[in-house]
Design a protein around this motif. Structure first.
Motif, PDB file in Angstrom:
ATOM      1  N   VAL A   1       0.854  -1.200   0.000  1.00 41.79           N
ATOM      2  CA  VAL A   1       0.000   0.000   0.000  1.00 41.79           C
ATOM      3  C   VAL A   1       0.890   1.250   0.000  1.00 41.79           C
ATOM      4  O   VAL A   1       0.597   2.236  -0.689  1.00 41.79           O
ATOM      5  CB  VAL A   1      -0.950  -0.007   1.217  1.00 41.79           C
ATOM      6  CG1 VAL A   1      -1.761   1.278   1.281  1.00 41.79           C
ATOM      7  CG2 VAL A   1      -1.881  -1.220   1.166  1.00 41.79           C
ATOM      8  N   GLY A   2       1.981   1.185   0.744  1.00 40.36           N
ATOM      9  CA  GLY A   2       2.923   2.306   0.776  1.00 40.36           C
ATOM     10  C   GLY A   2       3.516   2.576  -0.604  1.00 40.36           C
ATOM     11  O   GLY A   2       3.661   3.739  -1.018  1.00 40.36           O
ATOM     12  N   LEU A   3       3.839   1.516  -1.330  1.00 39.99           N
ATOM     13  CA  LEU A   3       4.378   1.687  -2.696  1.00 39.99           C
ATOM     14  C   LEU A   3       3.345   2.396  -3.573  1.00 39.99           C
ATOM     15  O   LEU A   3       3.670   3.322  -4.320  1.00 39.99           O
ATOM     16  CB  LEU A   3       4.715   0.331  -3.317  1.00 39.99           C
ATOM     17  CG  LEU A   3       5.902  -0.436  -2.744  1.00 39.99           C
ATOM     18  CD1 LEU A   3       6.075  -1.760  -3.487  1.00 39.99           C
ATOM     19  CD2 LEU A   3       7.177   0.372  -2.846  1.00 39.99           C
ATOM     20  N   GLN A   4       2.108   1.941  -3.480  1.00 32.97           N
ATOM     21  CA  GLN A   4       1.043   2.578  -4.277  1.00 32.97           C
ATOM     22  C   GLN A   4       0.900   4.048  -3.879  1.00 32.97           C
ATOM     23  O   GLN A   4       0.706   4.920  -4.726  1.00 32.97           O
ATOM     24  CB  GLN A   4      -0.298   1.854  -4.074  1.00 32.97           C
ATOM     25  CG  GLN A   4      -0.326   0.414  -4.554  1.00 32.97           C
ATOM     26  CD  GLN A   4      -0.292   0.290  -6.070  1.00 32.97           C
ATOM     27  OE1 GLN A   4      -0.194   1.283  -6.794  1.00 32.97           O
ATOM     28  NE2 GLN A   4      -0.335  -0.931  -6.567  1.00 32.97           N
ATOM     29  N   SER A   5       1.006   4.321  -2.580  1.00 27.57           N
ATOM     30  CA  SER A   5       0.830   5.691  -2.087  1.00 27.57           C
ATOM     31  C   SER A   5       1.943   6.590  -2.587  1.00 27.57           C
ATOM     32  O   SER A   5       1.692   7.700  -3.070  1.00 27.57           O
ATOM     33  CB  SER A   5       0.812   5.699  -0.562  1.00 27.57           C
ATOM     34  OG  SER A   5      -0.118   4.767  -0.081  1.00 27.57           O
ATOM     35  N   SER A   6       3.182   6.112  -2.460  1.00 27.90           N
ATOM     36  CA  SER A   6       4.309   6.927  -2.929  1.00 27.90           C
ATOM     37  C   SER A   6       4.164   7.212  -4.417  1.00 27.90           C
ATOM     38  O   SER A   6       4.439   8.320  -4.884  1.00 27.90           O
ATOM     39  CB  SER A   6       5.637   6.203  -2.699  1.00 27.90           C
ATOM     40  OG  SER A   6       5.982   6.245  -1.357  1.00 27.90           O
TER      41      SER A   6
END
Lengths: 507, 233
Positions: free
Chosen positions: A360-365
């Motif tokens: 989810v963090g990858l998608q957010s960044s």
């Protein structure tokens, strides 16, 4: 520390500031690819060949004791040593070992398509034969299932990182397409561009693949011997068998020590004699659409900008995995990152959750930061795959050519999940879904075509707001604080927050 | 006598002082909002309300805050500018307008004499937007957290049930009390077997004092089952 908008924004801005003077030139004369760097990049005409042992990673889970795992480690090390020799024999550069897959590049003689394509094809055929030799030699292991794919054309070569952790990375259609050829169809596949470039005698081995595309016919023993003679490739099955035996003696099972990973694995300390075995979650994050983007960058200026974006994305992906969620960045593989999460030891709930939250963090960044700061990334997106399982962590190769490696069915499944989902999606295996808390699980639904649970457009914003909604519906209060140019708001108390009166809405 | 111009709130010395203080408050809490003079010369707050989620993700929502003639006794009115949120009752907007419905007037948190009342108002507005963002992010989700029903009368009935601590279905029994037509010594209609003066008289009295006569009349008619009562705003 979990993913945070401002932290990610600062990191990406810093990356971008440091990437102002990238140089991209066409490779028209000899160059040691060791001299490539983040800022010294070359457009290299070459053939990219991927050799994959489909079942090597899966063997780990069939080996239910240390002795069996030692066999796999020994086999992997010996396998890669001989593949490296084959690469040398055909004049290929070993780009990277990626789990059970090897990426080879053939670019010499410079811009000589016929010879380059021929060498790539020979690499495929020799590795295919080597699979037979290997299976005979390692009678205790199931027969290796070797697959290969190759494509030819221009790709941009660059390199990441610092001493000891530097990887050669290629961006562009041939590097990407060759890897994709492994996913479907027959065991030995080539692209149309390859067939076009091949000399006549080698093109004769190319035929239509009933499953689509082109495949390589396996030469008879006589044909194979003749090919090696004609192209002066000094490799023979007998010689290979002898080298394998010698390698087995040089790398005896007794020295392939495996220990369980009680603390976070330090890949720099791993080697044939120091391997780790751990239950863990693997994550693959791939920038979908990046190959088309980089192929569309035809001017030097456009390529420079594309590389700037690439390095910013790559570095941020690694930061999310390693810094935000305390995972391990195992490898960069072109525009893809591989992460591993195994702490706390054997706590499947925790490391599965960390891996999914990192996804989810990858998608957010990517969606909230990188696309805003780099509008050129608008047509791209990240596809992420996550799975978990028992995994062997090791390091292959010799000084200057070391590759970090994770082997296990979890690694394979994570890769498969990533390849089967689209940009802005996260695919997770059943076991990961079962491990994560209900508030995360609810975002994933089963997709037959992907064979995994998939969440679309799931980023930290969605998680934040869903958590807020859940808390509000449970009657929890809202906490507010001054947040720079606005109002910080959440259902969690924190430093500097004050409780807002419970909401009262009507009408 | 020269004309019959009425001095508007922001033209009085107290109003000017209040406006100056409000400007400070707005600048501190939501720098994206700035004062502008409307067509009628009255000050409006125009710009964006910026709210930041727990992971630091900012959301900017186009907003106008208007100050009625009776300000600061009458509370400001907030409008979401643009089309980010559906302006419908499910999202607690006044019917067919961009005006947000922060609270029932009888449950208003507006404190006219508190110099920092605008800060609290903006906080409430931010909280309201936070809830709308949750709906935006989770399509199909009902308005999260506590809220009153759509339309004035159902909302007042719910509010009344909370104030009187009664089930909404029992409220109609209280209509005579709400209309002010119940003697002190009468038995309380709540069937507590206590005299009205020792039971619900005080809370009913407080509720009546907070209601405008028109809304109270309509609520009582609604409790009687009369149609044609006040429609949702």
């Amino acid at each position: 520390m979990p993913w945070h908008y401002e932290q990610s924004m600062e990191r990406v801005q810093k990356h971008l500031t440091n990437l102002d003077d990238i140089e991209v030139e066409r490779l028209d004369r000899e160059m040691d690819l060791e001299n490539l760097s983040e800022k010294t990049c070359r457009q290299i005409y070459g053939a990219h060949a991927y050799i994959d042992v489909r079942n090597l990673s899966a063997l780990v889970n069939e080996m239910d004791d240390d002795d069996g795992r030692r066999h796999v480690i020994q086999a992997t090390h010996c396998y890669q040593r001989e593949v490296a020799r084959i690469a040398d024999a055909v004049g290929a550069v070993r780009v990277q070992f990626q789990s059970a897959r090897t990426h080879l590049l053939i670019y010499r003689p410079i811009r000589n398509a016929t010879q380059i394509a021929g060498k790539a094809l020979l690499a495929q055929l020799v590795c295919d034969r080597f699979g037979d030799v290997f299976s005979e030699t390692y009678a205790t292991l199931p027969d290796l299932h070797v697959r290969s794919g190759s494509d030819i054309g221009d790709a941009i070569g660059t390199r990441n990182g610092v001493q000891g952790d530097r990887e050669l990375l290629f961006l562009g259609a041939p590097a990407n397409h060759a890897a994709k050829l492994l996913a479907t169809g027959s065991d030995r596949r080539v692209s149309v561009a390859m067939r076009r470039a091949l000399p006549e005698d080698l093109a004769a081995f190319v035929e239509d693949d009933p499953e689509g595309g082109l495949r390589l016919r396996r030469p008879t023993d006589t044909e194979f011997t003749k090919l090696l003679e004609n192209y002066a490739v000094s490799w023979s099955a007998e010689g290979s068998r002898e080298r394998l035996e010698a390698d087995r003696r040089a790398f005896p099972l007794s020295k392939a020590a495996i220990s369980s990973a009680g603390v976070k694995i330090d890949f720099d300390t791993l080697s044939f004699t120091n391997n780790k075995f751990a239950a863990g979650a693997t994550l693959y994050g791939d920038v979908s659409g990046f190959t088309a983007y980089i192929d569309g960058a035809t001017t030097t200026a456009a390529q420079r900008e594309a590389l700037k974006s690439f390095h910013a994305v790559r570095k941020e992906m690694a930061k999310v995995v390693a810094d935000d969620f305390d995972g391990i960045r195992v490898q960069y593989q072109g525009d893809r990152v591989q992460g591993f999460f195994h702490m706390p030891p054997d706590d499947r709930t925790r490391f599965s959750e960390d891996a999914v939250r990192a996804a989810v963090g990858l998608q957010s960044s990517f969606e909230l930061i990188l696309k805003v700061l780099r509008p050129d990334l608008a047509t791209t997106g990240i596809a992420v795959g996550v799975s978990e399982g028992d995994t062997i962590a090791t390091k292959l190769g010799e000084y200057g050519h070391r590759d970090r490696l994770c082997l296990g069915t979890g690694v394979l499944r994570a890769e498969r999940n990533e390849e089967r989902v689209d940009r802005r999606e996260i695919g997770i295996s059943q076991n990961v879904r079962d491990n994560v808390p209900a508030e995360l699980r609810t975002f994933f639904t089963w997709r037959d075509s992907a064979g995994c649970y998939v969440a679309s457009a799931l980023d930290q914003n969605v998680l934040d707001l869903a958590e807020g909604a859940r808390d509000l519906n449970r009657g929890k209060p809202v906490f507010v604080r001054s947040a720079g140019a606005g109002m910080g708001i959440s259902t969690r108390p924190g430093t500097g927050t004050r409780r807002s009166p419970s909401p009262s809405h009507g009408g | 006598m020269v004309g019959d111009a009425v001095t508007r709130w922001f033209e009085t010395p107290a109003g000017r002082a209040r406006l100056a203080h409000d400007e400070e408050v707005a600048r501190h809490h939501q720098p994206g909002l700035r004062y502008e003079a409307g067509a009628d010369g009255a000050p409006h707050l125009v710009g964006v309300v910026r709210i930041v989620t727990v992971s630091g993700i900012p959301h900017e929502i186009g907003t106008t805050i208007e100050f009625p003639e009776g300000y600061p006794i009458d509370e400001p009115l907030a409008f979401e500018v643009g089309t980010r949120f559906p302006h419908d009752p499910d999202h607690h907007f006044f019917q067919d307008t961009q005006r947000v419905c922060l609270w029932l007037d009888v449950a208003s948190r507006w404190r006219p004499h508190d110099p920092d009342a605008l800060a609290e108002f903006i906080t409430e507005l931010g909280t309201f937007y936070y809830r709308l963002l949750q709906m935006e992010s989770n399509p199909g989700m009902p308005f999260p957290g506590p809220s009153f029903a759509h339309g004035w009368n159902p909302a007042y009935r719910e509010h009344l049930a909370q104030v009187l601590r009664m089930a909404p279905g029992q409220i109609p029994r209280m209509r005579h009390a709400l209309a002010g037509n119940l003697a002190r010594r009468a038995w309380c209609p709540c069937r507590s077997n206590r005299r009205y003066e020792h039971c619900h008289r005080d809370v009913v009295g407080q509720f009546r004092s907070r209601m405008s006569p028109e809304r109270l009349r309509n609520l009582i008619a609604d409790l009687r089952g009369d149609s044609g009562t006040l429609m949702p705003s």
